[in-house]
Design an enzyme around this catalytic site. Structure first.
Site, PDB file in Angstrom:
ATOM      1  N   CYS A   1       3.617   8.609   1.059  1.00  0.00           N
ATOM      2  CA  CYS A   1       4.136   7.718   2.099  1.00  0.00           C
ATOM      3  C   CYS A   1       4.385   6.371   1.429  1.00  0.00           C
ATOM      4  CB  CYS A   1       3.076   7.626   3.196  1.00  0.00           C
ATOM      5  SG  CYS A   1       3.492   6.503   4.525  1.00  0.00           S
TER       6      CYS A   1
ATOM      7  N   CYS B   1       6.314  -6.488   7.472  1.00  0.00           N
ATOM      8  CA  CYS B   1       7.508  -6.042   8.204  1.00  0.00           C
ATOM      9  C   CYS B   1       7.912  -7.111   9.208  1.00  0.00           C
ATOM     10  CB  CYS B   1       7.206  -4.735   8.934  1.00  0.00           C
ATOM     11  SG  CYS B   1       8.639  -4.067   9.803  1.00  0.00           S
TER      12      CYS B   1
ATOM     13  N   GLU C   1       0.820  -1.201   0.000  1.00  0.00           N
ATOM     14  CA  GLU C   1       0.000   0.000   0.000  1.00  0.00           C
ATOM     15  C   GLU C   1       0.863   1.264   0.000  1.00  0.00           C
ATOM     16  OE1 GLU C   1      -3.884  -1.764   2.292  1.00  0.00           O
ATOM     17  OE2 GLU C   1      -2.436  -0.680   3.499  1.00  0.00           O
TER      18      GLU C   1
ATOM     19  N   CYS D   1       6.429  -4.716  15.801  1.00  0.00           N
ATOM     20  CA  CYS D   1       6.052  -3.852  16.925  1.00  0.00           C
ATOM     21  C   CYS D   1       4.615  -4.206  17.329  1.00  0.00           C
ATOM     22  CB  CYS D   1       6.144  -2.389  16.517  1.00  0.00           C
ATOM     23  SG  CYS D   1       7.803  -1.923  15.991  1.00  0.00           S
TER      24      CYS D   1
ATOM     25  N   CYS E   1       1.398  -2.254  15.678  1.00  0.00           N
ATOM     26  CA  CYS E   1       1.424  -1.905  14.253  1.00  0.00           C
ATOM     27  C   CYS E   1       0.796  -2.994  13.386  1.00  0.00           C
ATOM     28  CB  CYS E   1       2.873  -1.669  13.836  1.00  0.00           C
ATOM     29  SG  CYS E   1       3.062  -1.367  12.069  1.00  0.00           S
TER      30      CYS E   1
ATOM     31  N   CYS F   1      -1.320   6.147  10.017  1.00  0.00           N
ATOM     32  CA  CYS F   1      -0.094   5.513  10.485  1.00  0.00           C
ATOM     33  C   CYS F   1      -0.369   4.161  11.112  1.00  0.00           C
ATOM     34  CB  CYS F   1       0.565   6.359  11.569  1.00  0.00           C
ATOM     35  SG  CYS F   1       1.266   7.863  10.970  1.00  0.00           S
TER      36      CYS F   1
END
Ligand code: SAH
Ligand code: SF4
Length: 345
Positions: A96, A103, A82, A107, A110, A327
């Site tokens: 962005c 990933c 994305e 975390c 996230c 975010c």
């Protein structure tokens, strides 16, 4: 990439110049529009090279139209990534970009981390994301003004491709953007960050901090075990000394977890003598976790303490949460859950 095509066919150097001019500056929409090249050469290019390595799958536009999120499919393996365009009222158009599928850092707060890791993007795929929006904006006599590496993935764990993409963004013959308009965000991989800076990166650095002490940071971000807060801050102090540039710290505000007065005070202890700017980001809820967003009261008290102790901060306005583009919300919900390769060094 185009350089390979030029080399394979022994083309003179001016062909590359012509290509760059039309591809980057004039934002052509396919190789057929490469009018400075003879038709047979254009056709050859079109048969041998893909115009984009990403295929547009879907575009989501927020209600107030200031945020566009795009879902791309990688041609190489069909996985999705994305990218988000934010049109700010002050005229900035910020893209962005993602640098990975998912990933590996994982975390706790996230959505991208919860997907697991599906692979690194190539420099071309990173550039494609920006060029997609550049072409769209070009039609409206506008352009991409800022690029932030704050989409899916950890830029420091895909550094070679990230650096190649930065070359394209900043080279005056290509996109020619000022490096001041690039921001790389990292969760804190110290050696790779040092390498980026040694290699001459002149853009902005943002650090995903999210906790004012080692104990809490470790709980929220497994990477903190590899690179403790103290070591991270030490490396950043060196960076500030060399460059005299302020570092931004991202701080996701999660109710009762890291948004209490004691945390504000610890943050102030850490930064009162440092060149730093804190971006407070109200936590965007993700389905995979039962954390809650900070409350207005907590946020008010937190910022009162920071103000009193003369710490620079801003509260980040949330854009695009109605299209899951805010975010930490980037996660291809259609992708099969990857076998998460949790944290690697
Ligand atoms: N991997 C890099 C780049 C991604 S930036 C990094 O972590 O810095 C994505 C930013 O969104 C990071 O600052 C991240 O901490 C933040 N973020 C992640 N999950 C979030 C959430 N649920 N709400 C708000 N911000 C979040
Ligand atoms: Fe990866 Fe950044 Fe999300 Fe952490 S916050 S899981 S490093 S994308």
């Amino acid at each position: 990439m185009i350089e390979e095509f030029i080399k394979t066919h022994n083309l003179p150097n001016f062909r590359l110049k012509q290509f760059n001019q039309q591809f980057y500056k004039e934002s052509i929409k396919n190789f057929g529009d490469l009018s400075t090249w003879p038709k047979d050469l254009r056709d050859k290019l079109a048969t041998e090279v893909d115009f984009m390595d990403l295929e547009l799958e879907k575009e989501y536009i927020s209600k107030n139209k200031d945020t566009i999120k795009v879902l791309f499919r990688r041609k190489v393996d069909n996985q999705r990534i994305e990218t988000v365009l934010m049109k700010h009222r002050d005229g900035r158009n910020t893209v962005c970009v993602s640098c990975m599928v998912g990933c590996p850092v994982n975390c706790t707060f996230c959505a991208t981390g919860k997907m697991g890791f599906g692979g690194n993007l190539s420099a071309k795929e990173i550039v494609d994301q920006v060029m997609y929006f550049q072409r769209q904006l070009h039609e409206q006599d506008d352009k991409v003004t800022n690029i932030v590496f704050m989409g899916m993935g950890e830029p420091m764990l895909n550094l070679p491709e990230v650096e190649k993409s930065i070359e394209v963004f900043t080279n005056p013959d290509k996109l020619g953007m000022s490096s001041r308009r690039l921001t790389i965000s990292t969760s804190g991989y110290v050696p790779q960050l040092k390498k980026l800076i040694d290699d001459g990166f002149k853009g902005r650095v943002a650090i995903s901090l999210h906790a004012p002490n080692q104990e809490l940071r470790e709980k929220l971000m497994p990477v903190a075990k590899l690179f403790p807060l103290e070591k991270l801050i030490e490396a950043l102090d060196d960076y500030v000394e060399i460059t005299n540039k302020r570092i931004s710290y991202e701080y996701v505000m999660i109710k009762d977890v890291n948004d209490l007065p004691e945390h504000a005070n610890q943050l102030a202890d850490l930064f009162e003598d440092r060149l730093a700017h804190i971006n407070l980001i109200p936590y965007n809820p993700i389905a995979e976790r039962d954390f809650q967003r900070t409350t207005n009261n907590h946020l008010r008290e937190f910022t009162r303490i920071l103000t009193k102790r003369k710490i620079h901060y801003t509260i980040r306005q949330t854009m695009g949460d109605d299209v899951n583009a805010a975010c930490g919300q980037l996660a291809d919900r259609a992708n099969k859950k990857h076998q998460a390769k949790k944290i690697s060094g």
